[in-house]
Scaffold this active site. Structure first.
Site: not given
Length: 258
Positions: A52, A54, A56-57, A108, A130, A168
């Protein structure tokens, strides 16, 4: 085949698979941990799988693509670092001699996908981003409770020995909440003790396994009486036989839980 969680930021994992020569990575939010691992083991990066959009990915995708020439794969309906091959439910990716099936898991984010390999060293493997965490699920930033329930049901239907590779290290906080929902769940109490011991030694709690998650994860257990009753205890308006409403209440409860 080697499966490794590369720590990133404060609690992210960038998953790496390698055969001693070539590697793939999943959701590289930053490039440095991947570059260090490639150098340490003398690996070439073949592919980058993204679940996805975001930051942090995806934050390390451009740097890794430019440094290695790796092919990038990601969700069809989300903003992604270009160029990449866009994927949706039912597509497949072949990388490192493995075939990954793409599963659409919105909730998400609106276009979140997961990657499922039915056979990797004698057991299935799931990279779920996530959407599913050990003992929990992702926040509903863009999707609806109905979408998340459908996504979690789809993942929960995978074989029990599927290794669940979340991105995570949220396990201890998730299990604290899960115990508030189901304080009498013996499997949950046992697993909590195991995970606390692992984290005390700075070891990852992941990957988990799908059979275990079906036994301990409240978001996969919304149709179980004790879980539905706990959700109703949080919000008296929740009907016990409405799985979507139970999940929505659990997610809101978890958002506020300390």
């Amino acid at each position: 085949m080697n499966l490794l969680p590369l720590p990133a930021f404060t609690d992210n994992y960038i998953w790496m698979l390698h055969d001693g020569r070539q590697a793939i990575v999943v959701d590289p939010g930053e490039a440095a941990p991947v570059e260090q691992a490639l150098h340490r083991w003398g690996l070439s990066l073949q592919a980058i799988l993204v679940t996805h959009h975001h930051a942090d990915h995806v934050g390390g995708v451009d740097a890794l693509r430019q440094a290695t020439g790796a092919r990038v794969y990601g969700p069809a309906r989300e903003r992604m670092p270009e160029p990449l091959e866009r994927l949706a439910q039912g597509d497949t990716v072949n990388a490192l001699g493995l075939q990954f099936q793409v599963i659409g898991v919105p909730g998400h984010t609106a276009g979140h996908i997961a990657y499922y390999c039915p056979e990797m060293d004698s057991a299935p493997l799931l990279f779920c981003g996530d959407t599913l965490f050990s003992g929990g699920c992702g926040r509903l930033f863009e999707g609806t409770p109905a979408q998340m329930l459908d996504s979690l049901d789809r993942l929960a239907a995978l074989p029990g020995n599927t290794r669940v590779c979340c991105t995570h290290e949220y396990t201890l906080s998730n299990l604290k909440f899960a115990r508030a929902v189901e304080p009498g769940n013996a499997a949950l109490l046992h697993y909590s003790s195991q995970c606390e011991a692992l984290r005390a030694q700075n070891q990852p709690t992941l990957p988990s396994h799908m059979a275990l998650e079906r036994d301990i994860n409240p978001f996969l257990r919304v149709r179980q009486g004790p879980v539905a009753q706990a959700a109703q205890g949080y919000d008296a308006q929740v009907p016990l036989d409405d799985a979507v409403a139970v999940l929505a209440a659990l997610r809101q409860w978890k958002n506020e839980f300390r």
